[in-house]
Enzyme design. Structure first.
Site, PDB file in Angstrom:
ATOM      1  N   ASN A 249      -1.598   2.592   5.579  1.00 26.96           N
ATOM      2  CA  ASN A 249      -0.747   1.506   5.089  1.00 26.96           C
ATOM      3  C   ASN A 249      -0.224   0.770   6.305  1.00 26.96           C
ATOM      4  OD1 ASN A 249       1.254  -0.124   3.962  1.00 26.96           O
ATOM      5  ND2 ASN A 249       2.741   1.532   3.892  1.00 26.96           N
ATOM      6  N   GLY A 250      -0.549  -0.519   6.406  1.00 20.17           N
ATOM      7  CA  GLY A 250      -0.075  -1.297   7.548  1.00 20.17           C
ATOM      8  C   GLY A 250      -1.131  -2.301   7.961  1.00 20.17           C
TER       9      GLY A 250
ATOM     10  N   TRP B   7      -2.780  -2.926  -1.474  1.00 22.53           N
ATOM     11  CA  TRP B   7      -2.494  -4.362  -1.591  1.00 22.53           C
ATOM     12  C   TRP B   7      -3.275  -4.990  -0.450  1.00 22.53           C
ATOM     13  CZ3 TRP B   7      -0.449  -8.397   1.274  1.00 22.53           C
ATOM     14  CH2 TRP B   7      -0.057  -9.535   0.561  1.00 22.53           C
TER      15      TRP B   7
ATOM     16  N   HIS C 150      15.292 -37.590  -6.854  1.00 22.91           N
ATOM     17  CA  HIS C 150      14.793 -38.029  -5.550  1.00 22.91           C
ATOM     18  C   HIS C 150      13.304 -37.734  -5.391  1.00 22.91           C
ATOM     19  CE1 HIS C 150      18.727 -39.254  -4.213  1.00 22.91           C
ATOM     20  NE2 HIS C 150      19.218 -38.111  -4.671  1.00 22.91           N
TER      21      HIS C 150
ATOM     22  N   LYS D 197      11.789 -15.833 -10.858  1.00 24.18           N
ATOM     23  CA  LYS D 197      11.515 -14.813 -11.874  1.00 24.18           C
ATOM     24  C   LYS D 197      10.397 -15.272 -12.787  1.00 24.18           C
ATOM     25  CE  LYS D 197      12.816 -12.223 -10.585  1.00 24.18           C
ATOM     26  NZ  LYS D 197      13.452 -11.792  -9.412  1.00 24.18           N
TER      27      LYS D 197
ATOM     28  N   CYS E 150       0.843  -1.191   0.000  1.00 22.56           N
ATOM     29  CA  CYS E 150       0.000   0.000   0.000  1.00 22.56           C
ATOM     30  C   CYS E 150       0.880   1.244   0.000  1.00 22.56           C
ATOM     31  CB  CYS E 150      -0.941   0.088   1.193  1.00 22.56           C
ATOM     32  SG  CYS E 150      -2.038  -1.310   1.347  1.00 22.56           S
TER      33      CYS E 150
ATOM     34  N   GLU F 122       6.815 -15.671 -10.994  1.00 22.71           N
ATOM     35  CA  GLU F 122       6.129 -14.478 -10.486  1.00 22.71           C
ATOM     36  C   GLU F 122       5.576 -13.585 -11.589  1.00 22.71           C
ATOM     37  OE1 GLU F 122       8.427 -11.510  -8.283  1.00 22.71           O
ATOM     38  OE2 GLU F 122      10.225 -12.143  -9.313  1.00 22.71           O
TER      39      GLU F 122
ATOM     40  N   ARG G 186       3.779  -0.479  -4.854  1.00 29.58           N
ATOM     41  CA  ARG G 186       3.542  -0.928  -3.482  1.00 29.58           C
ATOM     42  C   ARG G 186       2.245  -1.720  -3.337  1.00 29.58           C
ATOM     43  NH1 ARG G 186       6.812   1.623   0.039  1.00 29.58           N
ATOM     44  NH2 ARG G 186       5.485   0.950   1.731  1.00 29.58           N
TER      45      ARG G 186
ATOM     46  N   LYS H   1       5.738  -4.652  -4.581  1.00 28.56           N
ATOM     47  CA  LYS H   1       7.194  -4.536  -4.556  1.00 28.56           C
ATOM     48  C   LYS H   1       7.737  -4.557  -3.136  1.00 28.56           C
ATOM     49  CE  LYS H   1      11.158  -3.663  -6.505  1.00 28.56           C
ATOM     50  NZ  LYS H   1      11.760  -4.804  -7.197  1.00 28.56           N
TER      51      LYS H   1
ATOM     52  N   GLU I 207      16.601 -18.565  -8.327  1.00 32.33           N
ATOM     53  CA  GLU I 207      16.223 -17.205  -8.712  1.00 32.33           C
ATOM     54  C   GLU I 207      15.542 -17.214 -10.096  1.00 32.33           C
ATOM     55  OE1 GLU I 207      15.674 -14.556  -7.403  1.00 32.33           O
ATOM     56  OE2 GLU I 207      15.759 -13.018  -8.953  1.00 32.33           O
TER      57      GLU I 207
HETATM   58  O1  M6R Z   1      12.920  -5.529  -0.525  1.00 29.78           O
HETATM   59  P1  M6R Z   1      13.382  -6.921  -0.251  1.00 29.78           P
HETATM   60  O2  M6R Z   1      14.633  -7.262  -0.952  1.00 29.78           O
HETATM   61  O3  M6R Z   1      13.495  -7.213   1.225  1.00 29.78           O
HETATM   62  O4  M6R Z   1      12.231  -7.843  -0.796  1.00 29.78           O
HETATM   63  C1  M6R Z   1      12.240  -9.213  -0.584  1.00 29.78           C
HETATM   64  C2  M6R Z   1      11.334  -9.916  -1.563  1.00 29.78           C
HETATM   65  O5  M6R Z   1      10.011  -9.524  -1.370  1.00 29.78           O
HETATM   66  C3  M6R Z   1      11.721  -9.615  -3.007  1.00 29.78           C
HETATM   67  O6  M6R Z   1      13.064  -9.950  -3.235  1.00 29.78           O
HETATM   68  C4  M6R Z   1      10.853 -10.410  -3.994  1.00 29.78           C
HETATM   69  O7  M6R Z   1      11.078 -11.772  -3.841  1.00 29.78           O
HETATM   70  C5  M6R Z   1      11.164  -9.948  -5.407  1.00 29.78           C
HETATM   71  N1  M6R Z   1      10.360  -8.818  -5.731  1.00 29.78           N
HETATM   72  C6  M6R Z   1      10.970 -11.014  -6.405  1.00 29.78           C
HETATM   73  O8  M6R Z   1      11.377 -10.585  -7.663  1.00 29.78           O
END
Ligand code: M6R
Length: 600
Positions: free
Chosen positions: A99-100, A73, A500, A481, A2, A484, A27, A595, A477
């Site tokens: 926000n929270g 969000w 396994h 990517k 948010c 998501e 956000r 984000k 990773e």
């Molecule tokens: O801001 P941060 O690095 O702490 O965020 C952690 C994760 O939310 C963040 O890395 C998330 O997995 C990525 N947006 C994925 O691409």
């Protein structure tokens, strides 16, 4: 999660609020709203969906010089118009954005608001109804606001309008980020300076449990006990061009392309005038005095931490454990005698990581945050900070922050090693500049990456990423990517682990992305590829130059074996980007995500 904004001044606030919210959409973006105040009172516009949808709902003929806004969000209540912010009190006198998360909202509702019919399913509505209740009991708005804040358990950044008090926006913060921006004859409020850079670059940081009375010509910060706090403003080191897409169709593509420049910037930022690598001596001392480094992070940052472990152990000889923050805080392992905690977080606001930091500080252990956001919560609260120098990362999918994290971890490990008298067998500055060139040649090969996305991911519903050693870290990773942003179910595995259990999922044509950059396990990963091919998999083999074999899909420019993650991740980022694009997904704002994850 948010984002909130507020404006009080002489201009029509609507456009300023909407533009601000557009910058905060990273956000959260499931619904949005603004409330503006003029001589006719407060008018609220809110919509399910994006700011673009909200824009259509905002009436042009309403003009107002004061307003607040929110992009959401969802945490409590589905994303719909009713649950979108701003929320109003029963009489409509008070209007609020938040926000929270208010953890005790149910208890407060039962205790104080039993006779109030709630209009939404949110925790937020309780705050605004409480303020009205206490003001009806005879308190001024400031008193009612403060009294309410004292009852709240949880996190909040709040902006509040009072229909009977035209000259003020009431603001408060605890755990969620919030800044006040200063202007000539106006002031603003924002979750992130980015939102209000359109009108000012002067900001005042707010601390937890502070309340602010924001007027057109003044800003007064108070502690919850009413004590006035004096704090200097700072100039936000952001440029509009840093936060615009420019000619790019998506932020993600822009940020992928920025990676060679970020590599070079990091090398410069950590070099002294003699061209030697330099890191704050206190950080190096803390590292070299620790008997174990605990890396705490989430998501992509956790994946960078896995690579960092290799660096600190292999280059600097420091034993390392890497932990997922949401697990570590509630199931802490036995700690070593002299631990150092390293929090890796692009945003510096991740609630899962912050709760660990709070616990670790209580235990009295030293802490270090590696972040892209100077002045962020985890940076302020840790003993030391290392900066990523990656520039704002706006796409939800992290790309340049991941490679920047790995680069800074490598440099830090190298400096710690040198100061501890361990002779490195390679010149990291030289090797990193080779990496920057390698990354450049890969980001310049977009057609090839798009073709791979077409060949391997057009119709599949799942995909696997395998690798060994450092390649295993990058596989995880790569899978994150892809899933998501394209919603293709993807998993990253240690090459040897598939057989396994997971190999049962391999069917005719299942795409397997195999990384082969690690000489010591090159034969092993080739063997793992053969095992899945024998069961019908469609392999995309990405090999390091010098280790390639006939039929490999992509050959990566050769770089130092420890720095391969900086290079091997690039095709995975681009392939995911094109897979998402081809499937018509929203690349920069994938569903259900945000984000900055500021709730646990
Ligand atoms: O801001 P941060 O690095 O702490 O965020 C952690 C994760 O939310 C963040 O890395 C998330 O997995 C990525 N947006 C994925 O691409």
């Amino acid at each position: 999660m948010c984002g909130i904004v507020g404006y009080i001044g002489d201009l029509d606030s609507k456009e300023i609020l909407l533009k601000g919210l557009e910058k905060l959409e990273y956000r959260g973006y499931d619904s949005a709203g603004i409330a503006v105040r003029n001589e006719d009172g407060v008018t609220v516009f809110k919509e399910k969906g994006r700011i673009a949808d909200l824009r259509l709902a905002v009436e042009d003929d309403v003009t107002a010089k004061t307003g607040i806004g929110h992009t959401r969000w969802a945490t409590h209540g589905v994303p719909n118009q009713l649950n979108a912010h701003p929320h109003q009190s029963a009489s409509g006198r008070y209007t609020l954005v938040h926000n929270g998360v208010i953890e005790n909202y149910h208890l407060l509702q039962k205790e104080y608001l039993a006779d109030i019919e709630m209009k939404s399913d949110t925790d937020t509505e309780v705050i605004v109804q409480l303020i009205e209740k206490f003001s009806k009991d005879g308190m001024t708005t400031a008193e009612a606001f403060r009294y309410t804040l004292e009852l709240l358990h949880g996190s909040y950044a709040i902006a509040l309008l009072d229909a009977e008090e035209a000259q003020t926006i009431f603001v408060a913060k605890n755990k969620s980020p919030l800044l006040v921006g200063l202007g000539d004859d106006f002031n603003v409020v924002a979750s992130d300076a980015m939102a209000m850079l359109q009108v000012t670059d002067q900001y005042v940081e707010l601390h937890d449990l502070e309340m602010v009375i924001v007027k057109k010509e003044s800003v007064e910060i108070q502690k919850l006990d009413g004590t006035v706090v004096e704090r200097d403003s700072y100039t936000a080191e952001l440029d509009m061009s840093d936060i615009e897409k420019g000619t790019y169709p998506h932020y993600m593509l822009k940020e992928i392309d920025e990676q060679p420049g970020v590599m070079r910037k990091i090398i410069q930022a950590y070099q002294n005038e003699q061209g030697e690598l330099e890191i704050d001596q206190d950080i190096i001392t803390a590292l070299n005095e620790a008997d174990r480094l605990y890396i705490i992070a989430a998501g992509t940052s956790y994946h960078a931490g896995l690579v960092g472990k290799e660096y600190f152990e292999k280059i600097a000889g420091i034993p390392v454990e890497v932990h997922i923050s949401s697990e570590f805080g509630y199931n802490m392992p036995l700690l070593s005698k002299k631990p150092l905690f390293l929090f890796i977080t692009q945003s510096g606001e991740t609630a899962d990581s912050r709760q660990v930091l709070v616990k670790i500080k209580k235990l009295g252990h030293p802490t270090l945050t590696l972040t892209n956001a100077k002045g962020s919560t985890l940076s302020r609260e840790a003993d030391h900070t290392l900066l990523l120098h990656a520039g704002p990362e706006i796409a939800v999918a992290s790309t340049k922050a991941y490679t920047a994290q790995i680069a800074v971890l490598a440099i830090t490990a190298a400096v710690a090693a040198e100061k501890a008298g361990r002779k490195a067998d390679f010149d990291i500055v030289h090797e990193m500049s080779i990496v920057a060139n390698a990354v450049q040649s890969l980001v310049d090969s977009k057609e090839k990456m798009e073709q791979i996305a077409t060949d391997f991911l057009s119709t599949t519903r799942n995909a696997f990423f395998i690798g060994r050693n450092l390649d295993f870290c990058v596989s995880m990773e790569g899978a994150l990517k892809l899933k998501e942003i394209s919603y293709i179910q993807a998993e990253g595995f240690a090459g040897g682990e598939l057989k396994h259990g997971t190999i049962a999922l391999i069917e005719e044509g299942t795409p397997i992305f195999a990384l082969a950059t690690q000489k010591a396990v090159s034969l092993n990963i080739r063997g793992n590829v053969k095992e899945v091919v024998a069961r019908g998999a469609n392999p995309c083999i990405i090999a390091m130059e010098g280790m390639e074999e006939e039929g490999d899909t992509l050959v990566l420019p050769n770089v130092h074996p420890l720095l391969t993650p900086l290079v091997s991740v690039i095709p995975l980022q681009l392939i995911s980007y094109y897979a998402s694009l081809h499937r018509g997904c929203d690349v920069d704002k994938p569903r259900n995500l945000a984000k900055s994850v500021t709730v646990e």
